[in-house]
Structure formats: structure tokens, C-alpha cells
Design a protein around this motif. Sequence first.
Motif, mmCIF file in Angstrom:
data_model
loop_
_atom_site.group_PDB
_atom_site.id
_atom_site.type_symbol
_atom_site.label_atom_id
_atom_site.label_comp_id
_atom_site.label_asym_id
_atom_site.label_seq_id
_atom_site.Cartn_x
_atom_site.Cartn_y
_atom_site.Cartn_z
ATOM 1 N N PRO A 130 0.802 -1.234 0.000
ATOM 2 C CA PRO A 130 0.000 0.000 0.000
ATOM 3 C C PRO A 130 0.834 1.283 0.000
ATOM 4 N N ALA A 131 1.884 1.350 0.821
ATOM 5 C CA ALA A 131 2.692 2.571 0.889
ATOM 6 C C ALA A 131 3.386 2.868 -0.434
ATOM 7 N N VAL A 132 3.929 1.854 -1.067
ATOM 8 C CA VAL A 132 4.617 2.049 -2.345
ATOM 9 C C VAL A 132 3.596 2.317 -3.449
ATOM 10 N N GLY A 133 2.461 1.641 -3.411
ATOM 11 C CA GLY A 133 1.397 1.885 -4.381
ATOM 12 C C GLY A 133 0.907 3.323 -4.353
ATOM 13 N N ARG A 134 0.839 3.907 -3.163
ATOM 14 C CA ARG A 134 0.402 5.316 -3.043
ATOM 15 C C ARG A 134 1.412 6.281 -3.655
#
Length: 155
Positions: A130-134
Amino acid sequence: MTIVVIGLGNDLRRDDGIGPTVARAVAPKVGPDVQTVASGGDPVALLELWAGADLTVIVDAVICDPPRPGVVHRLTPAELDAMRAGMFSTHGISLNDAVRLGAVLDRLPRRMVILAVEIADLDDGRGLSPAVGRAVDAVVSAVLSEIGAPSERVV
């Protein structure tokens, strides 16, 4: 002006897919004068891709200690060399080593910018954490800014 955007990484190793993900997102937003490529990081292929280009923008995953997944660092090759103690490549040969090889062989672009995205998850499998996707949209915007392209292409 010859421009090359290279997304380094492996889509089958979770966050390591950030480079290819960004390259695929940038491709429809630029004209045919900008080459966009997803690359596994083979040094010979990199040398061929960026040799003689006026500008090369590279998006790559990096592992930092401590990790801050999704944080983006804008680096020149000299800054990449200076930061190597705190950043670790996800490839067999690091981007820094590929740049050094390119310098020795006179196979570098005129200008290179590296957008290094901090990651944490290198497990087998598809999909970014999630953090990298954001971070994807911000990195795409950063690439477009570096190459002087509008953030949204009008069709």
C-alpha cells in the motif's frame, strides 16, 4: 532531444515492481519522441538504452535502513554513488555499478536523473504494498516534470 525513461525492477517481487509500474503509467502520457522501457536491470541492456540519450530518467526501488516505504529520492549519478552506504539495490549488479561501467565504456547519456523509491516488501508475488502503491502517481508526475511533459496528455 532524445529522452529515455527506464523503470527498473521485477513485477514478480512485490515492491520491486515500482519501476516497471511507473514506466507503464508514463508511456501513454508522452509522445513518440520519449522511449519508455521496463527493464529487469541487465547492465548491457541499460547501456544500450541510455547510451547517447540527451536525458535518461530511471525509476528504481531501493532498500534503506530504516525503511520508509514510498519515500522518493531524486538523485544524480554522483549522489547515488555518495548514498550507496545507506541504500541497497534489488538487482544483482547495482544501478551505481552499471553507471560506473557506462562511464568507463563511454556509454552514458548526457544527463541522468534517478528517482529511487524506498521499498520494504520483496516477497514473491505481484502487486505493490500500500505505501509504495500510493507513491506511483507522485513518481509518474516527477518523471513527467523531469522530461518537461505535461502531467496529463490531451488526446
